[in-house]
Design an enzyme around this catalytic site. Structure first.
Site, short mmCIF file in Angstrom:
data_model
loop_
_atom_site.label_atom_id
_atom_site.label_comp_id
_atom_site.label_asym_id
_atom_site.label_seq_id
_atom_site.Cartn_x
_atom_site.Cartn_y
_atom_site.Cartn_z
N GLY A 139 0.82 -1.22 0.00
CA GLY A 139 0.00 0.00 0.00
C GLY A 139 0.84 1.26 0.00
CG ASP A 140 3.30 2.28 3.30
OD1 ASP A 140 2.93 3.39 3.72
OD2 ASP A 140 3.21 1.24 3.96
CB THR A 141 5.32 0.19 -2.68
OG1 THR A 141 6.13 -0.22 -1.58
CG2 THR A 141 6.17 0.28 -3.93
#
Length: 412
Positions: free
Chosen positions: A176-178
């Site tokens: 999700g962060d990436t």
């Protein structure tokens, strides 16, 4: 592996881009690292003393995470205590001369420090400000704390992962962060293109803007047909293990040696080649299976036929046969498989950096590959505050002023 040299002159398509990175852990720093890989001069601001928490995440070498050498390569480190007015003034000065500012604090934090877009773009109308947060800068959830794993759940991904009827599992990395980081980089590059197109007498460097990326929206943007299928048919897609609902045949098939082969035989012509390869020309010739809709209706039978064939062969034998038949297939790689794979090596995806103790550390290469202006390794990830003196001198602070700030703990 390719041995990376240290600190050559900045090259790449972003070589003249000045970036200030305010944030920590994954989403903001990954976006800034991507810009740095392609030549941007990224000044990473960290709190004195501890620095970015990622420095001590997962496995450590000499007290520092080896992940740090990936996430912060090609950056410079400036240690600043952002709670102090003098540090905030330094950020404003850096932002006044920067092209891009990246931050991933909770909405309102930057404004509380006097570093919101109203202040920063007033001083530098050409600034592009990337803001990554859990829920975005607006909306009823904006003030909630948001990590990538929560965004993966809210964005629809977590519901689809795992086996039917069992606990939804998380993806093994911070996807999700990436995803948010990559959407942020796309937004920055689009905003820079707009800036170039708006150069005028009033705005000699063009007009900057805010790029607002929410973690959950970046995940949701990759959810393919989920929403229109629900809107039109009331269909709620469920977890399906290693299969992909509505597309057939594509699955993981257990082989004789206990391993699994991933087989994607869902193209119409590929399906016929796959069936011929497994000794089922009858299925290849069946008009009911000529299109995806017919195959989906009989996916259980097709999976059984492929599974029976694979179960009599090793993974290597299965892949050799499918490769000869031009059917997309592959094994499930561990990191040990990746590190030993000749294709990874041939594409420059297995790099080595020289550590301070003289040892070599393997790190991933660069993506994407640009033919004329490729990414490169210019410098290792910095020690905390390694560039504080140089960065502050660049914006005009004297040695005496810097020493006074250090004495008070405002810079490190």
């Amino acid at each position: 592996m390719t041995q990376s040299s240290l600190s050559p002159p900045a090259v790449g398509p972003l070589a003249r881009l000045k970036v200030v990175e305010l944030g920590q852990l994954i989403a903001g720093p990954f976006a800034a690292r991507t810009l740095a890989d392609f030549g941007a001069d990224v000044v990473k601001i960290e709190p004195p003393g501890a620095g970015d928490p990622l420095r001590t995440w997962r496995l450590l070498k000499d007290g520092t995470s080896v992940w740090w050498q990936v996430q912060s390569r090609n950056k410079r480190s400036l240690a600043l205590d952002l709670r102090q007015p003098e540090a905030q003034a330094i950020v404003r000065q850096l932002a006044a001369e920067a092209d891009v500012l990246v931050e991933n604090f909770r909405p309102g934090a930057m404004e509380g420090w006097g570093l919101g877009p109203d202040e920063l773009l007033a001083a530098n109308p050409a600034l592009v400000m990337l803001r990554i947060s859990g829920y975005g800068q607006t909306g009823p959830y904006r003030d909630r704390p948001g990590f990538g794993v929560v965004a993966e759940a809210m964005g629809g991904l977590r519901h689809l992962t795992g086996e039917p009827g069992r606990v939804p599992v998380r993806v093994g990395v911070s996807i999700g962060d990436t995803l948010a980081s990559l959407h942020g980089v796309i937004g920055v590059l689009m905003a820079m293109q707009h800036r170039h197109a708006t150069v005028s007498a009033e705005f000699p460097k063009g007009r900057g803007q805010v790029v607002d990326v929410a973690l959950y929206e970046a995940v949701f943007n990759c959810m393919e047909s989920l929403l229109p299928e629900y809107a039109e048919f009331g269909a709620v897609r469920e977890a399906a293990g290693s299969a992909l609902p509505g597309i057939a045949p594509t699955n993981a098939y257990r082989c004789a040696d206990g391993g699994y082969a991933i087989v994607a035989g869902n193209g119409d012509s590929i399906f016929k080649r796959l069936m011929a390869c497994i000794g089922r020309p009858d299925l290849a010739a069946d008009p009911a299976l000529a299109g995806n809709t017919g195959r989906v209706a009989q996916v259980g039978m097709l999976d059984a036929a492929i599974g029976d064939w694979a179960a009599q062969r090793t993974v290597t034998e299965v892949l050799a046969a499918l490769d000869a038949a031009h059917v997309p297939a592959g094994r499930i790689y561990t990191i040990a498989d990746i590190a030993a794979d000749p294709h990874y090596a041939a594409r420059g995806m297995l790099q080595e950096v020289k550590m301070p103790d003289g040892s070599a550390l393997a790190v991933p290469g660069f993506v994407p590959k640009l033919s004329l202006t490729p990414a490169g390794h210019r410098r290792n990830a910095p020690a905390l505050g390694a560039d504080t003196q140089a960065v502050l001198e660049e914006i005009g602070l004297s040695a005496e002023q810097i020493a006074a700030l250090q004495e008070r703990g405002i810079v490190g």
